[in-house]
Design an enzyme around this catalytic site. Sequence first.
Site, PDB file in Angstrom:
ATOM      1  N   HIS A   1      -2.543  -0.286  -2.827  1.00 55.80           N
ATOM      2  CA  HIS A   1      -3.769   0.339  -2.358  1.00 55.80           C
ATOM      3  C   HIS A   1      -4.895   0.199  -3.384  1.00 55.80           C
ATOM      4  CE1 HIS A   1      -5.942   3.186   0.194  1.00 55.80           C
ATOM      5  NE2 HIS A   1      -6.374   3.768  -0.916  1.00 55.80           N
TER       6      HIS A   1
ATOM      7  N   ASP B   1       0.837  -1.209   0.000  1.00 59.23           N
ATOM      8  CA  ASP B   1       0.000   0.000   0.000  1.00 59.23           C
ATOM      9  C   ASP B   1       0.868   1.254   0.000  1.00 59.23           C
ATOM     10  OD1 ASP B   1      -1.879   2.061   0.609  1.00 59.23           O
ATOM     11  OD2 ASP B   1      -3.166   0.602   1.613  1.00 59.23           O
TER      12      ASP B   1
END
Length: 226
Positions: A195, A164
């Site tokens: 993400h 992420d």
Amino acid sequence: MAAETLTIKTKDGSFSAYARGKGPAIIVIQEIFGINQVMRDICDDLAASGYRAICPDLFWRIEPGIELTDQTEEEWKQAFDLFGKFDPDKGVEDIAATIAHARDEGAEKVGAVGYCLGGLLAYLTACRTDCDASVGYYGVGIQDRLGEAGKITKPLLLHIAGQDKFVPKEAQDKVIAALKPNPQVALYQYPERDHAFARVGGEHYHGDDADTANNRTMAFFKEHLG
């Protein structure tokens, strides 16, 4: 079943929400793009699975009815501007008001699911509201609010993207270390994912892992919402 537009009242004013379906309620917590087609599609899918899906307009204090995509640089800029102006504490109050609205409609059980910004808000919903079960996808900023983790008394499921770009590995480790001992919390890691890997049409969408995460979410809601 046709979509509905609800009006939810708070002490600060009223805001709208997109709603579909009947059954146990699930509050769908938006990303930084407002109630866009992605959020409506999630609501529609939940409704088709036998739930009452309600997506509140959490940016109403800044710009009611905003709807953006993740497809242009201009929209990203606007989304990050909204994110910077947004007050998560007020957002959780609005989620609590939406939960109360769902209970007033007759829902015996109410869950919540959130993505990105909504992932943080799903965590805070588990900490601060009477929500029966909460799910967060790649929440941003949870590591800064772990002091509230002790208030989690209802089931919480978090999906964590290992790559992420908005949640560094150090932050992920803090979240996992703080929450893993809580028997109410389930944590799933997707080591190779970035993400928003579950955002259909997004740059980092990954079909297989999105399906895995979504199937875990649905099993979780089936167990805890009935």
